[in-house]
Enzyme design. Structure first.
Site, PDB file in Angstrom:
ATOM      1  N   ARG A 160      -6.986 -22.812 -11.796  1.00  0.00           N
ATOM      2  CA  ARG A 160      -7.254 -22.380 -10.426  1.00  0.00           C
ATOM      3  C   ARG A 160      -6.255 -21.287 -10.074  1.00  0.00           C
ATOM      4  O   ARG A 160      -5.043 -21.484 -10.228  1.00  0.00           O
ATOM      5  CB  ARG A 160      -7.111 -23.546  -9.450  1.00  0.00           C
ATOM      6  CG  ARG A 160      -8.025 -24.712  -9.731  1.00  0.00           C
ATOM      7  CD  ARG A 160      -7.493 -25.995  -9.126  1.00  0.00           C
ATOM      8  NE  ARG A 160      -7.401 -25.966  -7.674  1.00  0.00           N
ATOM      9  CZ  ARG A 160      -8.279 -26.551  -6.855  1.00  0.00           C
ATOM     10  NH1 ARG A 160      -9.322 -27.192  -7.356  1.00  0.00           N
ATOM     11  NH2 ARG A 160      -8.131 -26.507  -5.547  1.00  0.00           N
ATOM     12  N   ASP A 205     -19.085 -33.942  -6.875  1.00  0.00           N
ATOM     13  CA  ASP A 205     -18.096 -32.936  -6.526  1.00  0.00           C
ATOM     14  C   ASP A 205     -17.145 -32.829  -7.719  1.00  0.00           C
ATOM     15  O   ASP A 205     -17.086 -33.731  -8.545  1.00  0.00           O
ATOM     16  CB  ASP A 205     -17.352 -33.358  -5.264  1.00  0.00           C
ATOM     17  CG  ASP A 205     -16.365 -32.295  -4.788  1.00  0.00           C
ATOM     18  OD1 ASP A 205     -16.610 -31.113  -5.060  1.00  0.00           O
ATOM     19  OD2 ASP A 205     -15.377 -32.667  -4.137  1.00  0.00           O
ATOM     20  N   THR A 229     -13.441 -31.514  -7.653  1.00  0.00           N
ATOM     21  CA  THR A 229     -12.057 -31.871  -7.363  1.00  0.00           C
ATOM     22  C   THR A 229     -11.958 -33.298  -6.837  1.00  0.00           C
ATOM     23  O   THR A 229     -12.603 -33.660  -5.864  1.00  0.00           O
ATOM     24  CB  THR A 229     -11.455 -30.887  -6.347  1.00  0.00           C
ATOM     25  OG1 THR A 229     -11.538 -29.573  -6.877  1.00  0.00           O
ATOM     26  CG2 THR A 229     -10.010 -31.229  -6.056  1.00  0.00           C
ATOM     27  N   LYS A 259      -1.139 -15.069   0.418  1.00  0.00           N
ATOM     28  CA  LYS A 259      -1.710 -15.568  -0.830  1.00  0.00           C
ATOM     29  C   LYS A 259      -3.159 -15.957  -0.558  1.00  0.00           C
ATOM     30  O   LYS A 259      -3.489 -16.489   0.503  1.00  0.00           O
ATOM     31  CB  LYS A 259      -0.899 -16.735  -1.402  1.00  0.00           C
ATOM     32  CG  LYS A 259      -0.792 -17.984  -0.564  1.00  0.00           C
ATOM     33  CD  LYS A 259       0.045 -19.029  -1.333  1.00  0.00           C
ATOM     34  CE  LYS A 259       0.033 -20.393  -0.668  1.00  0.00           C
ATOM     35  NZ  LYS A 259       0.833 -20.433   0.567  1.00  0.00           N
ATOM     36  N   GLY A 280     -15.775 -25.184  -5.889  1.00  0.00           N
ATOM     37  CA  GLY A 280     -15.397 -23.930  -5.250  1.00  0.00           C
ATOM     38  C   GLY A 280     -14.785 -22.940  -6.218  1.00  0.00           C
ATOM     39  O   GLY A 280     -14.347 -21.852  -5.817  1.00  0.00           O
ATOM     40  N   ASP A 281     -14.749 -23.273  -7.503  1.00  0.00           N
ATOM     41  CA  ASP A 281     -14.184 -22.367  -8.502  1.00  0.00           C
ATOM     42  C   ASP A 281     -15.077 -21.152  -8.707  1.00  0.00           C
ATOM     43  O   ASP A 281     -16.292 -21.195  -8.502  1.00  0.00           O
ATOM     44  CB  ASP A 281     -14.014 -23.090  -9.848  1.00  0.00           C
ATOM     45  CG  ASP A 281     -12.919 -24.132  -9.819  1.00  0.00           C
ATOM     46  OD1 ASP A 281     -11.933 -23.924  -9.093  1.00  0.00           O
ATOM     47  OD2 ASP A 281     -13.063 -25.159 -10.501  1.00  0.00           O
ATOM     48  N   GLU A 288      -0.913 -26.248  -2.622  1.00  0.00           N
ATOM     49  CA  GLU A 288       0.240 -25.694  -1.917  1.00  0.00           C
ATOM     50  C   GLU A 288       1.499 -26.495  -2.228  1.00  0.00           C
ATOM     51  O   GLU A 288       2.576 -25.941  -2.439  1.00  0.00           O
ATOM     52  CB  GLU A 288      -0.045 -25.678  -0.416  1.00  0.00           C
ATOM     53  CG  GLU A 288       0.918 -24.809   0.358  1.00  0.00           C
ATOM     54  CD  GLU A 288       0.376 -24.402   1.707  1.00  0.00           C
ATOM     55  OE1 GLU A 288       0.223 -25.290   2.565  1.00  0.00           O
ATOM     56  OE2 GLU A 288       0.102 -23.205   1.908  1.00  0.00           O
TER      57      GLU A 288
END
Length: 386
Positions: free
Chosen positions: A179, A2, A4, A149, A260-261, A85
């Protein structure tokens, strides 16, 4: 691997923002956001750009699920569901919009030391399927606002003016391996809010498929957004990750990475981590889009290129997008598999191609899926991205 938290530290820092066509901040070896002075100067301006800067900061300080607590030293501490976040709320607090706390029905921020309380009317939560999060609030002036967002692709679909969408800035940030999130907003009139909020309340209390009901209600209001800007966050690499990956590859071990980028970001993260290198033959498998080539033709082209590189003694890498994987896994022998075809999803959002865990054998795979797997196994590096 993975990406991240494995290749990267999962420690996020805001590095750059785009607001109303102007970029603030740049990537360097230092910590934190280095465009603060310029933003503070702009937001105190009475110009239209100054208003846009404040609108941008307002979204970041209000539209989130962060919880604020006060330590024994009197300082605010933020507890966030995601590092992204938390990083955004912490960064904007240094720019004059400080999130102070929340109750079940309100959110309080301090703007230049003055407390502002927003009445929280609805929260549309982030999910991996929605790829966005929003709140409907009543501002201290009594105006109802939708603050959103989300990922660039879903925000583009919901923008009121697609022609002015900040594609160039998004591409520039992606090339730096950052990101990104796109910020949008719009005012909500009384009649629209009353009708929508009744549906929202019903969805909140439904006993059947509540998540799907809430997503459907959110979809109806998250439209015609005024795009305010873009945030760009850096996820720092793990210490020693580059040297480690080089040694792993030198040992002949194949390296597959899941992220997931988006495509451009994944490519640049690949180079920064040394998963990819300039001496590789790097192939990209993406969805058909406007290309008239069928899936079969695209896979044949990739396979020919892969074999040619191997015959020359080159190291081969492949980057494949999520849309391409959907197309490949949904293809059936005898079908044209033209661009835009997508798999049907079951109620959990997984492709039916793999939903029955005990069902299909390799012999039952489509020829396209079998061909893709054969190509992937010949590659030294495979990166699967958004």
């Amino acid at each position: 691997s993975d990406k991240t938290g494995t290749l990267t530290q999962n420690v996020m820092e805001l590095k750059r923002v785009s607001i109303d066509g102007r970029i603030y901040g740049h990537v360097d070896e230092g910590t934190g956001f280095n465009g603060s002075a310029e933003i503070l100067e702009s937001r105190r301006s009475t110009s239209p750009h100054g208003a846009q800067v404040n609108a941008f900061l307002e979204i970041l300080s209000v539209s989130h699920t962060v919880v604020a607590t006060q330590g024994q030293d009197g300082r605010l501490r933020y507890e966030a569901e995601s590092p992204d976040e938390g990083a955004l709320v912490e960064a904007v607090a240094k720019l004059g919009w400080t999130f102070v706390g929340r109750t079940g029905h309100s959110i309080t921020v301090e703007k230049d030391g003055s407390a502002l309380t927003y009445k929280l009317l609805a929260l549309n939560a982030f999910t991996s399927a929605r790829k966005r999060q929003s709140v409907v609030v009543e501002s201290p002036t009594g105006q109802r606002l939708l603050l959103v967002k989300g990922a660039d692709d879903v925000m583009l679909e919901r923008a009121s003016q697609a022609a002015s969408f900040p594609q160039d800035d998004l591409a520039a940030f992606a090339r730096e391996g950052l990101r990104t999130l796109v910020l949008g907003r719009r005012p909500i009139e009384d009649a629209e809010f009353s009708a929508w909020h009744a549906e929202y309340e019903r969805a909140q209390t439904t006993m059947q498929d509540r998540e799907a009901a809430l997503a459907s209600v959110a979809e109806r209001i998250e439209q015609q957004l005024d795009i305010v800007g873009v945030t760009a966050i850096e996820d720092k690499l793990q210490v020693g990750v580059q040297e480690t990956i080089v040694r792993i590859r030198e040992a002949g071990i194949k390296f597959w990475v899941l992220t997931g980028d988006k495509l451009e970001t994944a490519r640049n993260i690949g180079f920064s981590t040394k998963v990819l290198s300039d001496d590789m033959e790097i192939m990209v498998v993406d969805s058909g889009g406007d290309d008239e080539q069928t899936l079969v033709e695209r896979l044949n082209s990739v396979e020919t290129r892969c074999q040619g590189a191997l015959d020359r003694g080159d190291v081969v890498a492949m980057i494949v997008t999520g849309l391409a994987l959907e197309e490949i896994t949904s293809a059936r022998d005898g079908e044209s598999a033209v661009e835009g075809s997508k798999p049907k999803l079951d109620h959990q959002g997984t492709t039916k191609e793999f939903a029955n865990k005990t069902g299909r054998k390799r012999e039952a795979m489509s020829s396209s899926l079998r061909q893709f797997l054969d190509i992937a196994k010949r590659c030294s590096v495979v990166i699967a991205c958004r």
